[in-house]
Design an enzyme around this catalytic site. Structure first.
Site, PDB file in Angstrom:
ATOM      1  CG  HIS A   7      20.667  12.528 -55.378  1.00 57.90           C
ATOM      2  ND1 HIS A   7      20.576  12.119 -56.682  1.00 57.90           N
ATOM      3  CD2 HIS A   7      22.000  12.525 -55.088  1.00 57.90           C
ATOM      4  CE1 HIS A   7      21.792  11.875 -57.162  1.00 57.90           C
ATOM      5  NE2 HIS A   7      22.675  12.116 -56.223  1.00 57.90           N
ATOM      6  CG  HIS A  79      27.163  14.631 -54.731  1.00 61.91           C
ATOM      7  ND1 HIS A  79      27.713  13.448 -54.293  1.00 61.91           N
ATOM      8  CD2 HIS A  79      26.047  14.276 -55.418  1.00 61.91           C
ATOM      9  CE1 HIS A  79      26.973  12.432 -54.719  1.00 61.91           C
ATOM     10  NE2 HIS A  79      25.949  12.903 -55.387  1.00 61.91           N
ATOM     11  CD  GLU A 130      25.215  12.591 -59.292  1.00 63.95           C
ATOM     12  OE1 GLU A 130      24.855  12.728 -58.103  1.00 63.95           O
ATOM     13  OE2 GLU A 130      25.268  11.478 -59.859  1.00 63.95           O
TER      14      GLU A 130
HETATM   15 CO    CO Z   1      24.644  11.546 -56.434  1.00 69.85          CO
END
Ligand code: CO
Length: 136
Positions: A7, A79, A130
């Site tokens: 994502h 992020h 991430e």
């Molecule tokens: Co995230």
């Protein structure tokens, strides 16, 4: 080592307004809101055919998103999240390469019930990164 883009996260001041824009204007499909007190955020996922967009709204006074929104009052990309098959092996490899893992270095459980880690933006071309363990 990294696999699919899981994502892209966008920090938002007003989750309802962000959802209204994506649902109403862009015609997107959204998940139900979810509170993640351990991460200090309330999240909604925009479900796309090839990936997801994660809206992050601050939750609680100590939210890690609060400072970002002070610097970016309109919200913005916060992020990127990439999938890895073994998050501890990935972490060990990154630490050996000199990369900084945020927090205590131990994976936490993220919004999808999978272990996640965050890597220092200065080590990854200025972008908070991430990793999420997704077992194939
Ligand atoms: Co995230």
């Amino acid at each position: 080592m990294i696999g699919r883009l899981n994502h892209v996260a966008i920090a938002v001041r007003d989750l309802d307004a962000a959802c209204a824009t994506y649902r109403g204007v862009l015609g997107a499909t959204l998940s139900a809101p979810q509170d993640l007190p351990e991460h200090g955020v309330r999240v909604v996922f925009v479900e796309l055919p090839n990936t997801k967009i994660e809206f992050l709204e601050p939750l609680g006074a100590q939210s890690p998103i609060a400072k970002f929104l002070e610097r970016n009052p309109d919200g913005g990309i916060h992020h990127l999240c990439y999938e890895v098959s073994d998050i501890r092996a990935a972490r060990d490899r990154l630490v050996a390469a000199g990369a900084r893992v945020l927090g205590d270095g131990e994976p936490k459980i993220g919004a999808h019930g999978n272990p996640v880690l965050f890597l220092h933006p200065k080590d990854f071309v200025g972008t908070l990164t991430e990793l999420e363990e997704v077992r194939g």
